[in-house]
Scaffold this active site. Structure first.
Site, PDB file in Angstrom:
ATOM      1  N   CYS A   1       0.744  -1.180  -0.228  1.00 53.29           N
ATOM      2  CA  CYS A   1      -0.015  -0.134   0.134  1.00 53.29           C
ATOM      3  C   CYS A   1       0.999   1.444  -0.240  1.00 53.29           C
ATOM      4  O   CYS A   1       0.247   2.872  -0.310  1.00 53.29           O
ATOM      5  CB  CYS A   1      -0.957   0.227   1.456  1.00 53.29           C
TER       6      CYS A   1
ATOM      7  N   ARG B   1      -8.247  -4.782  -3.163  1.00 53.48           N
ATOM      8  CA  ARG B   1      -7.387  -3.741  -3.845  1.00 53.48           C
ATOM      9  C   ARG B   1      -8.390  -3.144  -5.293  1.00 53.48           C
ATOM     10  O   ARG B   1      -7.890  -3.549  -6.111  1.00 53.48           O
ATOM     11  CB  ARG B   1      -5.597  -4.002  -4.694  1.00 53.48           C
TER      12      ARG B   1
HETATM   13  C1  BEZ Z   1       0.972  -4.426   1.613  1.00 52.06           C
HETATM   14  O1  BEZ Z   1       1.204  -4.670   2.129  1.00 52.06           O
HETATM   15  O2  BEZ Z   1       0.059  -3.241   1.410  1.00 52.06           O
HETATM   16  C2  BEZ Z   1      -0.167  -5.445   2.437  1.00 52.06           C
HETATM   17  C3  BEZ Z   1       0.200  -6.922   1.771  1.00 52.06           C
HETATM   18  C4  BEZ Z   1      -0.758  -8.067   2.916  1.00 52.06           C
HETATM   19  C5  BEZ Z   1      -2.051  -8.031   3.073  1.00 52.06           C
HETATM   20  C6  BEZ Z   1      -2.433  -6.512   4.004  1.00 52.06           C
HETATM   21  C7  BEZ Z   1      -1.823  -5.240   2.858  1.00 52.06           C
END
Ligand code: BEZ
Length: 237
Positions: A54, A137
């Site tokens: 993110c 997402r």
């Molecule tokens: C992230 O790195 O943004 C992420 C990865 C797995 C679950 C939630 C967020």
């Protein structure tokens, strides 16, 4: 007994009016989509603040914000975190993180707090097979009339391609402005697809030889529109 299936809000679809909501954001309250009438808007969700994928996405999207604005498109983010988490995360991004040469990045677009998950559920961003507690997402393209024009979903593990998000926006705006469609991997300057023979106006132009058509078969014809014409029509001066 209540049927749990009945509690699930139907997912919005392409062609639907964007579901309405009021929310608190890092840029103050918003009334969606009313506040965005007359602009395209991309409403997108991310799973959680202070997570690596993110963070890479926010830095990239914030860096591209002006480019989207030139195409009359505003950005609105959402996660099921609270406002103070959002503020602390965006401050960390600005003050501490340099990613692929992007540094000191200020996220100026609103990030919605959605601890109740009301908005995320309304937009089908909570997909329990992936996560009950985090939004996937999701990317919703909403046009200036408040209609959902495209929806993209990615799983938690996969960061989005922001060049593709921009390309898809320009392709939809080109389709609207020139009454055409765009083929696979289309970029401004590539040939566009014209409606099938017999459609109003098109057949006449063809008969009069006004269009530089290239036909692969009777159902698949393209014509050139140069890059400048596309970009001068779509982008703000
Ligand atoms: C992230 O790195 O943004 C992420 C990865 C797995 C679950 C939630 C967020």
């Amino acid at each position: 007994m209540e049927n749990p299936e009945m509690q699930i809000t139907p997912m919005p679809r392409i062609g639907d009016k964007a579901p309405e909501f009021k929310a608190v954001t890092t840029q103050g309250p918003i009334n969606f989509p009313e506040d965005y009438k007359g602009s395209w808007v991309i409403l997108f969700s991310h799973p959680a603040d202070f997570t690596p994928v993110c963070t890479s996405e926010f830095i990239t999207f914030a860096t591209l914000e002006d480019k989207f604005a030139q195409a009359n498109c505003k950005l609105v983010g959402l996660s099921v975190d609270g406002l103070y988490s959002h503020i602390a995360w965006l401050r960390t991004i600005k003050e501490k993180i340099e990613y692929k040469g992007m540094k000191d990045v200020e996220v100026k677009f609103p990030l919605i707090e959605d601890i109740t998950m009301d908005v995320a559920k309304k937009y089908g961003m909570i997909q329990p097979g992936e996560s009950n507690t985090k939004a996937v997402r999701a990317v919703f393209y909403i046009d200036p009339k408040g209609i959902i024009r495209a929806i993209i979903y990615y799983p938690l593990s996969t960061g989005r391609n922001f060049d593709e998000l921009y390309r898809a926006l320009i392709a939809m705006q080109t389709a609207d402005a020139f009454s055409v469609a765009t083929p696979a991997d289309w970029q401004p300057g590539d040939d566009v697809i014209v409606p099938p023979a017999g459609s109003c106006g098109v057949a006449k132009d063809r008969m009069e030889g006004k269009e530089q058509l290239k036909c692969y078969d009777w159902f698949f014809c393209t014509k050139p529109i140069d890059k400048e014409t596309v970009l001068n029509t779509i982008l703000k001066k």
